[in-house]
Design a protein around this motif. Structure first.
Motif, PDB file in Angstrom:
ATOM      1  N   MET A  52       0.825  -1.200   0.000  1.00 20.98           N
ATOM      2  CA  MET A  52       0.000   0.000   0.000  1.00 20.98           C
ATOM      3  C   MET A  52       0.868   1.262   0.000  1.00 20.98           C
ATOM      4  O   MET A  52       0.624   2.215  -0.745  1.00 20.98           O
ATOM      5  N   LEU A  53       1.907   1.254   0.828  1.00 21.09           N
ATOM      6  CA  LEU A  53       2.775   2.425   0.926  1.00 21.09           C
ATOM      7  C   LEU A  53       3.668   2.563  -0.310  1.00 21.09           C
ATOM      8  O   LEU A  53       3.940   3.680  -0.770  1.00 21.09           O
ATOM      9  N   ALA A  54       4.132   1.439  -0.839  1.00 18.82           N
ATOM     10  CA  ALA A  54       5.011   1.473  -2.014  1.00 18.82           C
ATOM     11  C   ALA A  54       4.316   2.122  -3.202  1.00 18.82           C
ATOM     12  O   ALA A  54       4.973   2.758  -4.046  1.00 18.82           O
ATOM     13  N   ALA A  55       2.995   1.991  -3.278  1.00 22.60           N
ATOM     14  CA  ALA A  55       2.247   2.599  -4.374  1.00 22.60           C
ATOM     15  C   ALA A  55       2.390   4.118  -4.367  1.00 22.60           C
ATOM     16  O   ALA A  55       2.174   4.767  -5.404  1.00 22.60           O
ATOM     17  N   LYS A  56       2.752   4.675  -3.218  1.00 21.92           N
ATOM     18  CA  LYS A  56       2.952   6.125  -3.103  1.00 21.92           C
ATOM     19  C   LYS A  56       4.416   6.479  -2.903  1.00 21.92           C
ATOM     20  O   LYS A  56       4.741   7.603  -2.508  1.00 21.92           O
ATOM     21  N   GLY A  57       5.300   5.489  -3.114  1.00 18.75           N
ATOM     22  CA  GLY A  57       6.723   5.760  -2.992  1.00 18.75           C
ATOM     23  C   GLY A  57       7.228   5.813  -1.574  1.00 18.75           C
ATOM     24  O   GLY A  57       8.338   6.295  -1.326  1.00 18.75           O
ATOM     25  N   ILE A  58       6.425   5.311  -0.627  1.00 23.78           N
ATOM     26  CA  ILE A  58       6.798   5.340   0.788  1.00 23.78           C
ATOM     27  C   ILE A  58       7.425   3.996   1.151  1.00 23.78           C
ATOM     28  O   ILE A  58       6.870   2.936   0.856  1.00 23.78           O
ATOM     29  N   ARG A  59       8.573   4.035   1.784  1.00 25.96           N
ATOM     30  CA  ARG A  59       9.298   2.818   2.142  1.00 25.96           C
ATOM     31  C   ARG A  59       8.754   2.228   3.442  1.00 25.96           C
ATOM     32  O   ARG A  59       8.086   2.917   4.208  1.00 25.96           O
ATOM     33  N   TYR A  60       9.084   0.941   3.691  1.00 25.30           N
ATOM     34  CA  TYR A  60       8.478   0.248   4.839  1.00 25.30           C
ATOM     35  C   TYR A  60       9.451  -0.762   5.438  1.00 25.30           C
ATOM     36  O   TYR A  60      10.107  -1.521   4.716  1.00 25.30           O
ATOM     37  N   LEU A  61       9.562  -0.758   6.753  1.00 26.60           N
ATOM     38  CA  LEU A  61      10.281  -1.782   7.504  1.00 26.60           C
ATOM     39  C   LEU A  61       9.360  -2.341   8.568  1.00 26.60           C
ATOM     40  O   LEU A  61       8.554  -1.600   9.158  1.00 26.60           O
ATOM     41  N   ASP A  62       9.455  -3.646   8.820  1.00 28.72           N
ATOM     42  CA  ASP A  62       8.757  -4.227   9.970  1.00 28.72           C
ATOM     43  C   ASP A  62       9.804  -4.556  11.026  1.00 28.72           C
ATOM     44  O   ASP A  62      10.887  -5.040  10.711  1.00 28.72           O
ATOM     45  N   CYS A  63       9.460  -4.279  12.283  1.00 25.71           N
ATOM     46  CA  CYS A  63      10.436  -4.458  13.357  1.00 25.71           C
ATOM     47  C   CYS A  63       9.780  -5.104  14.568  1.00 25.71           C
ATOM     48  O   CYS A  63       8.906  -4.501  15.202  1.00 25.71           O
ATOM     49  N   GLY A  64      10.196  -6.323  14.870  1.00 28.63           N
ATOM     50  CA  GLY A  64       9.777  -6.949  16.116  1.00 28.63           C
ATOM     51  C   GLY A  64      10.594  -6.369  17.259  1.00 28.63           C
ATOM     52  O   GLY A  64      11.819  -6.283  17.169  1.00 28.63           O
ATOM     53  N   VAL A  65       9.919  -5.946  18.317  1.00 25.53           N
ATOM     54  CA  VAL A  65      10.578  -5.294  19.448  1.00 25.53           C
ATOM     55  C   VAL A  65      10.329  -6.104  20.713  1.00 25.53           C
ATOM     56  O   VAL A  65       9.180  -6.377  21.066  1.00 25.53           O
ATOM     57  N   SER A  66      11.390  -6.486  21.397  1.00 19.91           N
ATOM     58  CA  SER A  66      11.266  -7.215  22.653  1.00 19.91           C
ATOM     59  C   SER A  66      12.013  -6.461  23.750  1.00 19.91           C
ATOM     60  O   SER A  66      13.090  -5.921  23.522  1.00 19.91           O
ATOM     61  N   GLY A  67      11.435  -6.450  24.927  1.00 16.79           N
ATOM     62  CA  GLY A  67      12.061  -5.753  26.045  1.00 16.79           C
ATOM     63  C   GLY A  67      11.060  -5.272  27.070  1.00 16.79           C
ATOM     64  O   GLY A  67      11.413  -4.977  28.210  1.00 16.79           O
TER      65      GLY A  67
END
Length: 319
Positions: free
Chosen positions: A98-113
Motif C-alpha cells: 500500500m505504501l510502495a504505491a505512493k513511494g513510501i518505504r516500509y520496515l517491519d520491526c519486532g521489538v522485545s524488552g
C-alpha cells in the motif's frame, strides 16, 4: 535525527524516552493528549524534516491498519514507515504494498524488552530492504542495549521477516513461561518444600535454567507470596496462536508451544465443559466417583468416595 513515533502506551512511551536520552529528536502522537506532542497525523508529518521516518507502536490488527492507511495520506515519496507493533508477518506484505504505491518505504520491526526496555534496551528483529535498514540504523542503535549490537539486533530478511522472527520469539516465550509455571506449582504442592521463593532465587545463578524470565518470576513471588492477589486468568496476544498455525502449515512439530497456548485457554474456564465430560466418561467406563457441581449437595460426599466405593471403582479400571 528527528523521527515521529505513533503510540505512546507502555512500550511506545518508554521507547520515546530512550530515543531522546540517546540523542534522537522524537515527536510523538497518541490519542491521549496528555502524552501526545501533536494533535494529528497531519501535524506529525508537518513537524518532521523530509525524508521523514515514522515509527508506529500501536496494537496489531485494525489499529495498525488504520495508522498505516492514515500515514499513506500524509507522507510523501521517499519517506519511511517502521511498523514496530506485533503484526502478523502476512500483514506486512499488504502494508508495504500500500505504501510502495505512493513511494513510501516500509520496515517491519519486532521489538522485545517490555516495560524494562527504557533502561535495559530492546532486542530488535527487522525485515525489509537493506538500504532502508541502514537509513534507520541510528534508531536501532539508540534502542538496543549499549555495546550489544550483534546480540540484540538482526536484519532478519525481507519484508515480514522481522515480525515472523518476533512471532517465533513470543511462541518460545509462551513455552518457557508455562514450564516455569508448572515447576512453581509442583514446588508449592509438596509439603517437604519450605521455601519456594528461595528455590527460585537459587536457580538464578549457575543453573542451566537461569534466565530473565526466572528473575521476573522471583520478583513476582517476592512481591506477592503465594500469588494470592492475582487470578489465574492468562490472556494471549495472538502470536502464540500464529506460531502454532505456522507450525501446522510447515509441518513442524511444536508440542511445547502448542500446549502452552492451550493452557492459556484453559485458564479462562471456570468450569470446563470438556473436563466435565472427561469426568463423566471416567464414571461411565470405570465407575470412578464424580464430584457434584455443588459440593454441598446432601449425600454428595463432596465428590470424595468412601474406601469401599474407591475399591470398587478402581477394580479393573483401564485408566
Amino acid at each position: 535525527m528527528h523521527i515521529g513515533l505513533i503510540g505512546l502506551g507502555k512500550m511506545g512511551f518508554s521507547m520515546r524516552e530512550r530515543l531522546r536520552r540517546n540523542g534522537i529528536q522524537v515527536t510523538g502522537f497518541d490519542r491521549d493528549p496528555v502524552v501526545s506532542d501533536v494533535g494529528s497525523l497531519a501535524e506529525l508529518a508537518a513537524e518532521l524534516p523530509p525524508p521523514r521516518i515514522v515509527w508506529s507502536m500501536v496494537p496489531s490488527g485494525e489499529t495498525t491498519a488504520a495508522v498505516v492507511s492514515g500515514l499513506a495520506e500524509v507522507l510523501e515519496n521517499g519517506d519511511l514507515v517502521i511498523e514496530g507493533g506485533n503484526s502478523r508477518y502476512t500483514e506486512d506484505l499488504h502494508h508495504a504494498g500500500m505504501l510502495a504505491a505512493k513511494g513510501i518505504r516500509y520496515l517491519d520491526c519486532g521489538v522485545s524488552g517490555g516495560i524494562w526496555g527504557k533502561d535495559n534496551g530492546y532486542g530488535l528483529m527487522v525485515g525489509g530492504d537493506p538500504a532502508d535498514v541502514s537509513a534507520a540504523m541510528p534508531l536501532f542503535d539508540a534502542l538496543r542495549p549499549a555495546g550489544l549490537r550483534a546480540e540484540s539486533f538482526v536484519h532478519a530478511g525481507a519484508t515480514g521477516a522481522g515480525h515472523y522472527a518476533k512471532m517465533v520469539h513470543n511462541g518460545i516465550e509462551y513455552g518457557l513461561m508455562q514450564a516455569y509455571a508448572e515447576g512453581y506449582e509442583l514446588l508449592e504442592a509438596q509439603n517437604i518444600i519450605d521455601d519456594v521463593p528461595g528455590i527460585l532465587r537459587a536457580w538464578q545463578s549457575g543453573t542451566v535454567i537461569r534466565s530473565w524470565l526466572l528473575e521476573l518470576a522471583v520478583r513476582a513471588v517476592d512481591e506477592d507470596p503465594g500469588l494470592t492477589r492475582i487470578a489465574g486468568y492468562v490472556e494471549d496476544s495472538g502470536e502464540g496462536r500464529w506460531s502454532v498455525e505456522e507450525a501446522l502449515s510447515a509441518g513442524v512439530p511444536a508440542p511445547a508451544i502448542t500446549a502452552a497456548v492451550f493452557a492459556r485457554f484453559a485458564s479462562r474456564q471456570e468450569d470446563s465443559p470438556a473436563l466435565k465430560l472427561v469426568a463423566a466418561l471416567r464414571g461411565q467406563f470405570g465407575g470412578h466417583p464424580v464430584r457434584p457441581a455443588d459440593p454441598a449437595v446432601p449425600g454428595g460426599n463432596g465428590g470424595q468416595a468412601s474406601a469401599a466405593e474407591q475399591a470398587v471403582g478402581d477394580a479393573g479400571s483401564p485408566e
